[in-house]
Design an enzyme around this catalytic site. Structure first.
Site: not given
Ligand code: NAD
Length: 298
Positions: A64, A98, A173, A248
């Site tokens: 998502l 993420t 990440k 983001k």
């Protein structure tokens, strides 16, 4: 194995298809009808809802956009119960989105209380890697849960790293994506400068790729149209990794840096540049379109 796959976008779609091709029974779901239609065309079963998808599933994979989507899905929103209430005890959740490490930890804690296993397993490798099944997974979770997930991860990726406990995959990440965001701007600046001086972007890119400026963007994801046939830049910056998703991730990196009092000046500047690029109307375009904000006629 029966697998529920939730989130069939640019990344989740091809990942779900690879699990299906490997012989697993995948029940897939996305809020977008178009996203569902793309994987249905490859023979996957489309569930009527996320609740329907997890019925009878032995593993749940989610892919998502951001923290609020993952938290909303598993824990519920506006007082409504989340998907954890519908997932059977003993099932393993692999969340490849993420998101903030703190959100992964919050969902993992609630899952554990319900007897459900959870790992964060964000990925790198882009949409090309998702299609080819060559993604890199950065996993946060217990050794035992990673070993349970490994046979599935191997069907979607080529490299699997155990970064640490739940949340550690997310931390790895965002470090990687902060570097990628900076590298894409630097690569764009260099190409834009060369082109403004009359250099051929293909020739310049090849020179830098084989010189000390060589990096992943120059290898596989050139921001200048026409240099890499399959890169988003050559497809009008469609598909790929959206500017708003990069924004983001850079925001997550800055939040994290503030929490541990780390100094990340270039990460902060890169976030501001992608924010301006998004405000200018480019949020849905691939992040390599940032080169447009560095070109005279861009
Ligand atoms: P995307 O926007 O293409 O896909 C996300 C999908 O999730 C959409 O189809 C959306 O409809 C669906 N969705 C949202 N909420 C949902 C819900 N509650 N139930 C069901 N479906 C829901 O995004 P993407 O590019 O596939 O990226 C997914 C994640 O992977 C993001 O966290 C991104 O940062 C990360 N990521 C992307 C790339 C890339 O190259 N695109 C690479 C590495 C990691």
């Amino acid at each position: 194995m029966q697998i529920a796959f939730i989130g069939l976008g640019n990344m989740g779609g091809p990942m779900a298809i690879n699990l299906h091709k490997a012989g697993h029974t995948v029940k897939a779901f996305d809020l977008s009808k178009d996203a569902c239609a793309k994987v249905a065309a490859e023979g996957l079963v489309i569930a009527a809802s996320a609740e329907d998808a997890v019925q009878g599933a032995e593993a749940v994979v989610s892919m998502l956009p951001a923290s609020q989507h993952v938290e909303g899905l598993f824990l519920g929103r506006d007082g409504a119960g989340g998907l954890l209430q519908r997932i059977a005890k003993g099932v393993l959740i692999i969340d490849s989105s993420t998101i903030a490490a703190a959100t992964s930890q919050k969902v993992a804690k609630a899952a554990q209380a319900a007897g459900i296993a959870f790992i964060d397993a964000p990925v790198s490798g882009g949409t090309g890697g998702a299609v080819a099944g060559t993604l890199t997974f950065m996993v946060g979770g217990s050794d035992a849960d990673l070993e349970r997930a490994r046979p599935l991860l191997e069907k979607m990726g080529a490299n699997i790293f155990h970064a640490g406990a739940v949340g550690a995959g997310q931390t790895a990440k965002i470090c990687n994506n902060m570097l990628l965001g900076i590298l894409m701007i630097g690569t764009s600046e260099a190409i834009a400068l060369g082109v403004a001086n009359g250099l051929d972007p293909k020739v310049l890119s090849e020179i830098m790729r084989r010189s000390s400026g060589g990096n992943w963007a120059l290898e596989k994801y050139n921001p200048f149209p026409g240099v890499h046939e399959n890169a988003p830049a050559s497809k009008n910056y469609a598909g790929g990794f959206g500017t708003d998703l990069m924004l983001k991730d850079l925001g997550l990196a800055q939040e994290n840096a503030m929490a541990v009092k780390a100094s990340t000046p270039l990460g902060g500047m890169a976030r501001a540049m992608y924010a301006m690029h998004s405000i200018a109307g480019n949020g849905a375009l691939d992040f390599s379109s940032v080169i447009r904000s560095l070109q005279k006629n861009g």
